[in-house]
Enzyme design. Structure first.
Site, mmCIF file in Angstrom:
data_model
loop_
_atom_site.group_PDB
_atom_site.id
_atom_site.type_symbol
_atom_site.label_atom_id
_atom_site.label_comp_id
_atom_site.label_asym_id
_atom_site.label_seq_id
_atom_site.Cartn_x
_atom_site.Cartn_y
_atom_site.Cartn_z
ATOM 1 N N LYS A 35 0.811 -1.165 -0.038
ATOM 2 C CA LYS A 35 0.057 -0.077 0.079
ATOM 3 C C LYS A 35 0.973 1.325 0.079
ATOM 4 O O LYS A 35 0.373 2.372 -0.479
ATOM 5 C CB LYS A 35 -0.942 0.087 1.162
ATOM 6 C CG LYS A 35 -0.311 0.047 2.511
ATOM 7 C CD LYS A 35 -1.448 -0.380 3.594
ATOM 8 C CE LYS A 35 -0.636 -0.333 4.932
ATOM 9 N NZ LYS A 35 -1.202 -0.753 6.103
ATOM 10 N N ARG A 128 -8.131 -1.530 16.560
ATOM 11 C CA ARG A 128 -8.434 -1.186 15.022
ATOM 12 C C ARG A 128 -9.619 -2.026 14.773
ATOM 13 O O ARG A 128 -10.657 -2.173 15.484
ATOM 14 C CB ARG A 128 -7.012 -0.753 14.356
ATOM 15 C CG ARG A 128 -7.653 -0.131 13.185
ATOM 16 C CD ARG A 128 -6.321 0.205 12.098
ATOM 17 N NE ARG A 128 -6.048 -0.850 11.283
ATOM 18 C CZ ARG A 128 -5.230 -0.853 10.434
ATOM 19 N NH1 ARG A 128 -4.710 0.188 9.852
ATOM 20 N NH2 ARG A 128 -4.915 -2.051 9.748
HETATM 21 C C1 LIG Z 1 -0.645 -1.859 6.433
HETATM 22 C C2 LIG Z 1 -0.975 -3.128 7.084
HETATM 23 C C3 LIG Z 1 -0.020 -4.267 7.230
HETATM 24 C C4 LIG Z 1 1.479 -3.944 7.044
HETATM 25 O O1 LIG Z 1 1.939 -3.026 8.236
HETATM 26 P P1 LIG Z 1 3.539 -2.858 7.938
HETATM 27 O O2 LIG Z 1 3.632 -2.296 9.197
HETATM 28 O O3 LIG Z 1 3.998 -1.838 6.807
HETATM 29 O O4 LIG Z 1 4.571 -4.270 7.879
HETATM 30 C C5 LIG Z 1 -0.508 -5.384 7.531
HETATM 31 N N1 LIG Z 1 -1.967 -5.803 7.906
HETATM 32 C C6 LIG Z 1 -2.675 -4.558 7.681
HETATM 33 C C7 LIG Z 1 -4.003 -5.172 7.826
HETATM 34 C C8 LIG Z 1 -2.408 -3.359 7.176
HETATM 35 O O5 LIG Z 1 -3.220 -2.513 6.790
#
Ligand SMILES: *Cc1c(COP(=O)(O)O)cnc(C)c1O
Length: 349
Positions: A35, A128
Site C-alpha cells: 500500500k 483498530r
Molecule cells: C498496512 C498493513 C499491514 C502492513 O503493515 P507494516 O507495518 O507496513 O508491515 C499489515 N496488515 C494490515 C491489515 C495493514 O493494513
C-alpha cells in the site's frame, strides 16, 4: 527532473529475500504489503517472484493495477459493502470483521460463480479492526460457515496500528486459542493464521512467535528496513532503498526569527520558532503537497526547519548553493506521501 525519488530495486530485492527466508525458517509465509507504493507496478513486479504468498493492499484501485502479476491478491482494509462485487472480482481473499459485509461478498461471489476467501480479523486489544477477542464469536462463525460462496480460510490480527499495542506471546497466544476453539468447535481447519505486520518481526528474531502463526503481512520492514514495534533497524536490512532528491531554489543568509507580529502560518498553525541569530537558509522545490517536512531524514549538513505547500525550508551548514540537489531518507508516512504525489518523479537504480 526534481523532485525525484530514487528507488534501488536491488536493495529492495535483498530485503525481500532476507525477510522471506527468515520467516520461512519458522514456517511463516509473507504477504507483500504494497500500500505504501500507491500502485507502483514496476516495484511490485520485481518483488513478486521472490517467494511471497500474496500481494496485499488496502485499496482495490492498487490491486487492479497488479492484475497481471501472478500472485494471490489480498485486500487488507475491510471491504465496503458497496464495493462487494469489485472485491470478489479483484481480490482472491479479503480481511473481514462484519457479517453484513461477508454476506454481501457471498452474494457477489454467487453471482460471479466463484468462491471468495476471507480471513476473519480478531482485535487483540489494539482497537483498530477485528472481532473483539473477548466477545462470543461462535454464532458469527456458524453464520459464516453456512455461506456457500465464502471460504473461511483463516484468522488474523493486526497490532501496533491504532493503540500502539505491540505483539507479544500473550496476545498472539490469544489468536492461537481462538484458532483452536474454532477448529475443534466446528471441525474445520484454518489454513492461514496471520499474526500481524512488521511489528511482529522482533519476535521472530527471538524465536517467540507462537507455534501455529503461519503468515505475516509485511510492508514497512521490507521497504524501509525497520521493524515497527520498537522502530529499530531489522536484521541488517537496507534502510535506504528509497532516497528523495530535491533542488535548492534559494540560498540566503537571513535572521532565524521572523520580523513582524506572528500569527498563523500558511497551514493555519501558530509557528514555534526559536531565535538562533542569523542563519544560512535554503528553500527546496518540494512542499507539503508532496511530503510533510517532519517525515524527511537529511543525508547531509542541513536540517529541515519548516515548510508550506510547495516549499521546504532548511538551515544549511557548509557552502551549498542554488541549484544543488539535496538527499533525504524518509519514514513510512513520508514514503506514502511521496509515492502518492504525482509531482515526484520515479528513478530506478
Ligand atoms: C498496512 C498493513 C499491514 C502492513 O503493515 P507494516 O507495518 O507496513 O508491515 C499489515 N496488515 C494490515 C491489515 C495493514 O493494513
Amino acid at each position: 527532473m526534481y523532485p525525484q525519488i530514487e528507488i534501488n530495486l536491488e536493495k529492495l530485492e535483498d530485503n525481500a529475500r532476507r525477510l522471506i527466508s527468515l520467516c520461512r525458517e519458522q514456517g511463516i509465509s509473507v504477504s507483500l504489503v504494497t500500500k505504501v507504493l500507491a500502485g507502483n507496478k514496476e516495484i511490485v513486479e520485481r518483488l513478486a517472484s521472490l517467494g511471497f504468498s500474496h500481494i496485499a493492499d488496502s485499496r482495490l484501485e492498487n490491486l487492479e493495477l497488479f492484475k497481471g502479476i501472478k500472485l494471490q491478491k489480498m485486500l487488507l482494509r475491510l471491504p465496503m459493502i458497496s464495493e462487494a462485487e469489485r472485491v470478489v472480482e479483484t481480490a482472491d481473499l479479503s480481511l473481514n470483521s462484519e457479517i453484513e459485509t461477508i454476506k454481501a461478498l457471498n452474494k457477489a461471489a454467487r453471482e460471479l460463480h466463484t468462491v471468495h476467501k476471507i480471513i476473519l480479523m480478531f482485535d487483540l486489544g489494539d482497537l483498530r479492526e477485528g472481532v473483539f477477542y473477548r466477545d462470543d464469536y461462535s454464532g458469527l462463525i456458524r453464520e459464516i460457515l453456512a455461506l456457500e460462496n465464502i471460504e473461511l480460510t483463516g484468522i488474523g490480527a493486526n497490532l501496533t496500528c491504532y493503540g500502539g499495542v505491540i505483539p507479544d506471546q500473550d496476545n498472539l497466544n490469544e489468536l492461537i486459542a481462538i484458532k483452536n476453539k474454532i477448529e475443534t468447535g466446528f471441525g474445520i481447519k484454518l489454513r492461514i493464521i496471520s499474526g500481524g505486520n512488521s511489528s511482529s518481526l522482533y519476535l521472530l528474531k527471538k524465536n517467540q512467535i507462537p507455534e501455529g502463526i503461519n503468515n505475516l503481512r509485511i510492508g514497512e520492514a521490507l521497504f524501509l528496513g525497520r521493524e515497527t514495534a520498537f522502530g529499530k533497524r531489522f536484521a541488517g536490512l537496507h534502510e535506504d532503498a528509497f532516497i528523495l532528491k530535491a533542488e535548492l531554489i534559494e540560498v540566503k543568509e537571513k535572521p532565524s526569527y521572523p520580523i513582524g507580529s506572528i500569527f498563523m502560518d500558511s497551514f493555519g498553525k501558530i509557528p514555534k520558532i526559536v531565535d538562533k541569530g542569523p542563519m544560512r537558509r535554503g528553500i527546496l522545490a518540494i512542499g507539503k503537497q508532496d511530503v510533510y517536512p517532519e517525515n524527511l531524514i537529511p543525508l547531509g549538513d542541513y536540517e529541515v526547519i519548516g515548510g508550506s505547500s510547495d516549499h521546504i525550508i532548511l538551515e544549511l551548514a557548509g557552502d551549498l548553493k542554488v541549484g544543488d540537489v539535496l538527499a533525504f531518507r524518509v519514514n513510512y508516512p513520508g514514503l506514502l506521501q511521496l509515492m502518492s504525489s504525482k509531482y515526484v518523479h520515479h528513478v530506478y537504480l
